[in-house]
Design a protein around this motif. Structure first.
Motif, PDB file in Angstrom:
ATOM      1  N   VAL A 459     107.180 -20.443 -53.127  1.00 41.84           N
ATOM      2  CA  VAL A 459     108.514 -20.534 -52.531  1.00 41.84           C
ATOM      3  C   VAL A 459     109.526 -21.056 -53.555  1.00 41.84           C
ATOM      4  O   VAL A 459     110.684 -20.644 -53.571  1.00 41.84           O
ATOM      5  CB  VAL A 459     108.481 -21.432 -51.270  1.00 41.84           C
ATOM      6  CG1 VAL A 459     109.887 -21.656 -50.726  1.00 41.84           C
ATOM      7  CG2 VAL A 459     107.598 -20.796 -50.195  1.00 41.84           C
ATOM      8  N   ALA A 460     109.082 -21.920 -54.438  1.00 44.23           N
ATOM      9  CA  ALA A 460     109.987 -22.462 -55.456  1.00 44.23           C
ATOM     10  C   ALA A 460     110.351 -21.434 -56.517  1.00 44.23           C
ATOM     11  O   ALA A 460     111.483 -21.439 -57.029  1.00 44.23           O
ATOM     12  CB  ALA A 460     109.350 -23.680 -56.118  1.00 44.23           C
ATOM     13  N   ARG A 461     109.411 -20.512 -56.817  1.00 37.74           N
ATOM     14  CA  ARG A 461     109.589 -19.704 -58.035  1.00 37.74           C
ATOM     15  C   ARG A 461     109.496 -18.191 -57.858  1.00 37.74           C
ATOM     16  O   ARG A 461     110.024 -17.446 -58.698  1.00 37.74           O
ATOM     17  CB  ARG A 461     108.525 -20.112 -59.058  1.00 37.74           C
ATOM     18  CG  ARG A 461     108.619 -21.528 -59.548  1.00 37.74           C
ATOM     19  CD  ARG A 461     107.490 -21.823 -60.503  1.00 37.74           C
ATOM     20  NE  ARG A 461     107.599 -23.136 -61.112  1.00 37.74           N
ATOM     21  CZ  ARG A 461     106.686 -23.676 -61.904  1.00 37.74           C
ATOM     22  NH1 ARG A 461     105.591 -23.001 -62.193  1.00 37.74           N
ATOM     23  NH2 ARG A 461     106.860 -24.878 -62.411  1.00 37.74           N
ATOM     24  N   SER A 464     110.061 -12.370 -55.954  1.00 33.85           N
ATOM     25  CA  SER A 464     109.770 -11.239 -55.075  1.00 33.85           C
ATOM     26  C   SER A 464     109.895 -11.629 -53.604  1.00 33.85           C
ATOM     27  O   SER A 464     110.006 -10.764 -52.726  1.00 33.85           O
ATOM     28  CB  SER A 464     108.366 -10.687 -55.343  1.00 33.85           C
ATOM     29  OG  SER A 464     107.373 -11.638 -55.000  1.00 33.85           O
ATOM     30  N   LEU A 465     109.901 -12.935 -53.315  1.00 31.59           N
ATOM     31  CA  LEU A 465     110.037 -13.408 -51.939  1.00 31.59           C
ATOM     32  C   LEU A 465     111.492 -13.648 -51.558  1.00 31.59           C
ATOM     33  O   LEU A 465     111.791 -13.893 -50.388  1.00 31.59           O
ATOM     34  CB  LEU A 465     109.249 -14.716 -51.750  1.00 31.59           C
ATOM     35  CG  LEU A 465     107.772 -14.668 -52.102  1.00 31.59           C
ATOM     36  CD1 LEU A 465     107.122 -16.030 -51.876  1.00 31.59           C
ATOM     37  CD2 LEU A 465     107.048 -13.598 -51.290  1.00 31.59           C
ATOM     38  N   LEU A 469     116.329 -20.005 -53.555  1.00 29.34           N
ATOM     39  CA  LEU A 469     115.374 -20.880 -52.870  1.00 29.34           C
ATOM     40  C   LEU A 469     115.554 -20.785 -51.364  1.00 29.34           C
ATOM     41  O   LEU A 469     114.575 -20.714 -50.613  1.00 29.34           O
ATOM     42  CB  LEU A 469     115.554 -22.324 -53.343  1.00 29.34           C
ATOM     43  CG  LEU A 469     114.665 -23.369 -52.650  1.00 29.34           C
ATOM     44  CD1 LEU A 469     113.189 -23.050 -52.858  1.00 29.34           C
ATOM     45  CD2 LEU A 469     114.993 -24.768 -53.166  1.00 29.34           C
ATOM     46  N   ASP A 470     116.786 -20.754 -50.904  1.00 30.99           N
ATOM     47  CA  ASP A 470     117.029 -20.642 -49.464  1.00 30.99           C
ATOM     48  C   ASP A 470     116.495 -19.329 -48.912  1.00 30.99           C
ATOM     49  O   ASP A 470     115.971 -19.283 -47.790  1.00 30.99           O
ATOM     50  CB  ASP A 470     118.519 -20.775 -49.165  1.00 30.99           C
ATOM     51  CG  ASP A 470     119.027 -22.205 -49.312  1.00 30.99           C
ATOM     52  OD1 ASP A 470     118.182 -23.131 -49.293  1.00 30.99           O
ATOM     53  OD2 ASP A 470     120.249 -22.393 -49.455  1.00 30.99           O
ATOM     54  N   ASP A 471     116.628 -18.259 -49.699  1.00 31.24           N
ATOM     55  CA  ASP A 471     116.074 -16.965 -49.266  1.00 31.24           C
ATOM     56  C   ASP A 471     114.548 -17.064 -49.117  1.00 31.24           C
ATOM     57  O   ASP A 471     113.965 -16.535 -48.166  1.00 31.24           O
ATOM     58  CB  ASP A 471     116.412 -15.873 -50.276  1.00 31.24           C
ATOM     59  CG  ASP A 471     117.879 -15.483 -50.256  1.00 31.24           C
ATOM     60  OD1 ASP A 471     118.551 -15.758 -49.238  1.00 31.24           O
ATOM     61  OD2 ASP A 471     118.349 -14.912 -51.264  1.00 31.24           O
TER      62      ASP A 471
END
Length: 500
Positions: A459-461, A464-465, A469-471
């Motif tokens: 989630v931090a890095r 592709s997600l 960070l909020d996304d």
């Protein structure tokens, strides 16, 4: 696994040097639903174990490549394991005088702790396990110097419950202290502390030495007994009392380990729970007054050679010897993987780690509190900031939940096992690997959703997600929402409650 077995496949080697729990079934998964190789699934089972990430697997493959190219495998194994110790020491700010022993799993280190405390005399050792249902399943056997699995780390066979060493096993008296009542409700700290105190007073009064475990985050997040009690017992009883902090979940703050060691307590740790290394990888942190170099312990009990390799132990312990010498290649590979995950996690800044953990906790409540057939179990709360060791983040990271059918009846452990397995099978393009079912009362079983280090790092890095960070936190929330829908849908499935 002897060093000349390096021609075996990577998959066989990384699962070697431990017990039966690591062996995958026909579906490629171990009894916890995890794989020995990376697997496409949403990993929410770090309170049990996890399938390794690509990052961890690559680190383990590099370690194996070093062993295969080495002209002196013994030396390379020793150097690699010393590298793992160095990472633990530097990351958790462990003082140089602290010994670090690496073990095949968090279960095996229990017998090593007993041997160190029991020493060379023949006195009774009273071993107190707090929260026996919420620590490792083999803990009580191992803490009694009894085999807990049919498969030995060195590769032989054993009968669970039989003594590893008759003389030492005969000296150990095991006591178990519950942390929940028969209905599954958390007992008051005063009740748990009182039960522990009674056992200790009785043991010391008859001349026994006492080893008390304080669990620093059980399978469902409980801490017990309190640190003030452990401090009072340490100060009052002196050398006949030894504390050990069970931090096997890896969910306490990085400074907490040395805090416990400064009080003279041992600390148990694993790289395969919160930190997400492949199962299993244990470590025992030993303060100077319990080190063989200080106590004069010159030999580990016969039978321990089936569990511990010389090069997994600190160099200063070499005089304690082992009856036979071997290299635990599986442990080398698993610790190489685990240290890669530990470094990756602490490579994320503290503020971001806490933000992700807070968002995870909020998302669990947002998604599960509204479900008619799912009930989150009340979380452990300590109202005394000095009563427990601080957490690795500021928010809870393990959430237990019960599931009911349409009639309002709780699903039992067998039904939850089927639900756990079904969620871990691809549904609508997604798999969810959760913490395995745990009994919290006589007739209450729960599943668990846990935040682990690899998810924090992703989630931090992982762009592709999501771009920001909020996304990526939004992706995490959406993932938990999809899980909650699957749990709710399956809760009323006839195949889950009563298999065909």
């Amino acid at each position: 696994m002897l060093s000349h077995g390096l021609e075996e496949s990577f998959g066989r080697l990384i699962a070697s040097g431990c017990d039966q729990r690591l062996i995958p079934g026909v579906d490629g998964l171990n009894p916890y639903g995890a794989s020995i190789l990376p697997r496409r699934a949403i990993s929410l089972g770090s309170c049990s174990c996890s399938s390794p990430t690509d990052r961890a697997t690559q680190a383990a493959r590099r370690a194996l490549d070093l062993l295969r190219r080495s002209s002196n495998v013994d030396h390379t194994v020793a150097k690699t394991q010393e590298g793992a110790r160095k990472t633990l020491r530097e990351t958790f700010e462990i003082a140089p005088e602290i010994d670090i022993a690496l073990t095949p799993s968090g279960t095996d280190l229990e017998m090593l702790a007993v041997a160190l405390v029991a020493g060379k005399d023949d006195r009774e050792l009273v071993n107190v396990i707090v929260g026996p249902r919420e620590v490792g399943s083999g803990t009580c056997n191992a803490a009694s110097i009894r085999h807990y699995s049919t498969r030995l780390p060195r590769g032989g066979k054993a009968t669970p419950g039989s003594a590893i060493n008759d003389a030492l096993a005969a000296r150990v008296t095991l006591h178990q202290v519950d942390i929940r009542d028969q209905h599954g409700e958390i007992l008051l700290p005063l009740e748990i502390d009182g039960a522990v105190t009674d056992i200790v007073i009785d043991a010391v009064s008859r001349g026994a030495r006492v080893l008390v475990h304080t669990v620093a985050h059980s399978k469902t997040g409980i801490h017990a007994p309190t640190l003030p009690l452990m401090e009072r017992l340490t100060q009052t009883i002196g050398n006949d009392f030894v504390g050990i902090v069970d931090a096997a979940q890896g969910r306490v703050a990085r400074e907490a380990y040395q805090t416990a060691l400064d009080r003279g307590w041992m600390v148990s740790f694993t790289g395969s729970k919160f930190f997400g290394g492949p199962p299993f990888a244990g470590a025992l942190f030993v303060p100077p007054h319990l080190s063989p170099a200080t106590t004069g312990l010159d030999q580990l009990p016969a039978g321990f050679e089936d569990y511990f390799s010389r090069r997994d132990l600190p160099e200063s312990w070499f005089p304690v010897g082992l009856a036979e010498d071997w290299n635990n290649v599986g442990s080398v590979l698993r610790w190489a993987a685990a240290t890669a995950e530990i470094k990756a996690y602490f490579g994320v800044d503290r503020t971001t780690r806490n933000k992700i953990a807070k968002a995870f906790a909020q998302a669990v409540h947002d998604c599960f509190d509204i479900l008619p057939n799912v009930q989150l179990v009340k979380e452990f709360v300590c109202h005394d900031a000095d009563g427990i060791l601080p957490g690795i983040v500021l928010s809870p990271t393990v959430f237990s939940f019960e599931v009911t059918d349409d009639a309002g009846d709780r699903l039992d452990r067998d039904a939850l096992k089927r639900l756990h397995k079904t969620l871990n099978t691809e549904i609508d393009g997604m798999r969810f690997h959760l913490g395995q079912p745990v009994m919290i009362g006589q007739n209450r079983a729960v599943l668990r959703v846990a935040l682990g280090a690899p998810l924090v790092v992703d989630v931090a890095r992982e762009r592709s997600l999501g771009d920001s960070l909020d996304d990526r936190i939004g992706w995490m929330h959406n993932m938990l929402e999809q899980l909650s829908h699957q749990v709710q849908r399956l809760a009323t499935s006839a195949d889950i409650k009563q298999p065909s």
